[in-house]
Enzyme design. Structure first.
Site, PDB file in Angstrom:
ATOM      1  N   GLU A  76     -11.326  -0.709  -2.687  1.00 54.38           N
ATOM      2  CA  GLU A  76     -10.320  -0.028  -1.601  1.00 54.38           C
ATOM      3  C   GLU A  76      -9.070   0.496  -2.107  1.00 54.38           C
ATOM      4  O   GLU A  76      -8.822   0.532  -3.405  1.00 54.38           O
ATOM      5  CB  GLU A  76      -9.890  -1.128  -0.473  1.00 54.38           C
ATOM      6  CG  GLU A  76      -8.915  -2.232  -1.155  1.00 54.38           C
ATOM      7  CD  GLU A  76      -8.482  -3.260  -0.175  1.00 54.38           C
ATOM      8  OE1 GLU A  76      -9.049  -3.594   0.773  1.00 54.38           O
ATOM      9  OE2 GLU A  76      -7.343  -3.895  -0.433  1.00 54.38           O
ATOM     10  N   ASP A 109       0.756  -1.181   0.094  1.00 53.57           N
ATOM     11  CA  ASP A 109       0.096  -0.134  -0.125  1.00 53.57           C
ATOM     12  C   ASP A 109       0.857   1.184   0.002  1.00 53.57           C
ATOM     13  O   ASP A 109       0.633   2.176   0.882  1.00 53.57           O
ATOM     14  CB  ASP A 109      -0.845  -0.148   1.033  1.00 53.57           C
ATOM     15  CG  ASP A 109      -1.569  -1.276   1.610  1.00 53.57           C
ATOM     16  OD1 ASP A 109      -1.691  -2.076   0.495  1.00 53.57           O
ATOM     17  OD2 ASP A 109      -1.886  -1.610   2.681  1.00 53.57           O
TER      18      ASP A 109
END
Ligand SMILES: *[C@@H]1O[C@H](CO)[C@@H](O)[C@H](O)[C@H]1NC(C)=O
Ligand SMILES: *[C@@H]1O[C@H](CO)[C@@H](O)[C@H](O)[C@H]1NC(C)=O
Length: 470
Positions: free
Chosen positions: A207, A48
């Site tokens: 997401e 991420d």
């Protein structure tokens, strides 16, 4: 997420599965733009990933750590420099607070919420950090991956959250304007749900959103499906001056734009952010991927989501082309013709060679990217040119025609597949490639756009033998 908010450096952090960094940089229009070069993997075991170029000239980096227990920051003057930069832990999990929000003992049932910490100081690595508490949203449900951006003068927060009205455990993307870094103007709206089959593999997931504004539109890549090799990037977009709180303003791509690639050995690419190259001219796509497909057990327990960075290209119509997740090692380039700046060196879509090469316009990035392998097969001072989408396949000269063919093919020899890269013949800008075994002959386009290896006589041919690297 790390962001500048009214000139004070603060970090807004959605801890745990989605620790994200964001900023709303304003950089120059990016296409065409000079080449950039990075070496992948950029950072080992950091998922991420988010890289921000701050106004102080430093690149700042944060990402999710495999232990999900702390917030880390690095900074460096270059993106590659982040690889080796010292990593500072700016925040450790405070059990009395942070465990409150987890269903401990059942990793699959993390019950997480977005929190904010605020750091004050010039340098976030040494700032004093204080917790600002939870960001209240429409519902008290599983929520992660907050990101912010500014559009039409308003700062928004976008995040992933379980929408209890759907009756399933997946996550949708929500959007709300921000009153301050820890307070939203509610109610938020759902701008995307996992609706396509590729968004619903393993888990129903939307997401990891991030926004870049270009060419009058907001582009919002997000990630979908389980975090194993099914993980992929989809794209939402909206006019920059649209009413963003109207879900109808957001268009959604029916297909993923960035997904696992068996040929380049990149699996489950996603959870991207954007940053900008050191010269400010190239947009960069920062993401994580594993370099193997099979993950045993729960993918979130696997630490090998490594940070990667590669260039984003913008099509003539203003939309982004993220290409493919390129193989580990140096990032590839595109070669744009000096004589006609709409044309790029392009190989056939399927590879598997031998295929002859052409100059072509408006082709997907994946058909027009080549890695400059140095030294080339003929040794020091030479380069060989490998198709980014087909590792192991190289440009070679065969009877004066440039082909793409596998390294093991009998006609792909050091003499046929090695070139000497020199300053562009046309006017010293760009590059030209002489055949290493016969330096009087160069890779050049013909007027019919077929790529040949031939002598260069006069300006027109010099132009056809000169390429800009992007
Ligand atoms: C954009 O901002 C202007 C000025 O604040 C405002 O009048 C306008 O309604 C905004 N547009 C949208 C679509 O929100
Ligand atoms: C994956 O990358 C690691 C280094 O991070 C390397 O040791 C390993 O060989 C690579 N695996 C594959 C399948 O390429």
């Amino acid at each position: 997420m790390l962001t500048s908010w009214r000139d004070v450096v603060r970090a807004t952090t959605a801890l745990v599965l989605g620790l994200t960094i964001v900023t709303g940089p304003r950089y120059a229009a990016a296409s065409p733009s000079p080449a950039v070069s990075y070496t992948s993997t950029l950072i080992h075991q950091r998922a991420d990933p988010h890289i921000v170029k701050h106004t102080d000239g430093w690149y700042y980096f944060t990402a999710t750590v495999p232990e999900y227990d702390r917030i880390i920051l690095r900074r460096a003057e270059t993106i590659q420099g982040l690889s080796e930069a010292e990593e500072v832990v700016v925040w450790d999990r405070d059990e009395s607070r942070w465990y409150v929000h987890f269903a401990l003992g059942i990793r699959e049932a993390f019950d997480i919420r977005p929190f904010v910490i605020e750091g004050t100081g010039e340098n976030p690595l040494t700032a004093e950090w204080v917790e600002k508490g939870v960001v209240e949203t429409n519902w008290d449900t599983f929520s992660l991956d907050a990101t912010t951006f500014v559009a039409n003068g308003t700062r928004y927060l976008c995040w992933a959250q379980n929408d209890p009205t759907t009756g399933d455990s997946g996550t949708s993307l929500l959007l709300a304007p921000m009153e301050n870094p820890w307070t939203l103007q509610l109610p938020a709206v759902v701008i995307s749900r996992p609706e396509y089959p590729w968004e619903r593999v393993g888990h129903n997931v939307n997401e990891g959103a991030y926004v870049i504004e270009r060419n009058g539109r907001l582009y919002m890549p997000y990630s979908a499906a389980a975090t194993d090799h099914n993980y992929a990037v989809g794209l939402l977009s909206a006019d920059a001056d649209a009413d963003l709180m109207d879900p109808a303003s957001w268009a959604k791509s029916a297909e993923p734009l960035f997904a696992s690639n068996a040929l380049t050995g990149q699996w489950g690419p996603g959870h991207n952010s954007f940053t900008v190259s050191e010269d400010g001219l190239s947009d960069l796509f920062v993401y994580h991927a594993r370099n193997y497909s099979r993950v045993s057990g729960e993918p979130l327990d696997n630490p090998d989501r490594h940070t990667r960075v590669q260039k984003v290209y913008w099509r003539a119509d203003g939309t982004p082309d993220f290409g493919i997740p390129v193989a580990d090692g140096p990032t590839p380039f595109r070669f744009r013709a000096h004589g006609d700046e709409t044309l790029y060196i392009r190989h056939g879509a399927d590879g598997g060679g031998p295929v002859s090469l052409q100059l072509a316009a408006d082709r997907p990035v994946r058909e027009t990217q080549f890695r400059v392998v140095s030294p080339g097969f003929a040794g020091e001072g030479t380069v060989s040119l490998e198709a980014a989408s087909h590792p192991g396949e190289f440009l070679r000269n065969r009877n004066g025609i440039v082909e793409l063919a596998p390294q093991g093919d009998e006609d792909t020899t050091p003499a046929s597949a090695s070139f000497v890269q020199v300053a562009g013949l046309a006017d010293g800008e760009g590059v030209s490639f002489a055949l290493a075994s016969d330096p009087a002959r160069y890779i050049r386009g013909r007027p019919d756009r077929v790529l040949v290896v031939a002598p260069v006589n006069g300006g027109g041919e010099a132009s056809l033998a000169t390429f800009y690297t992007e």
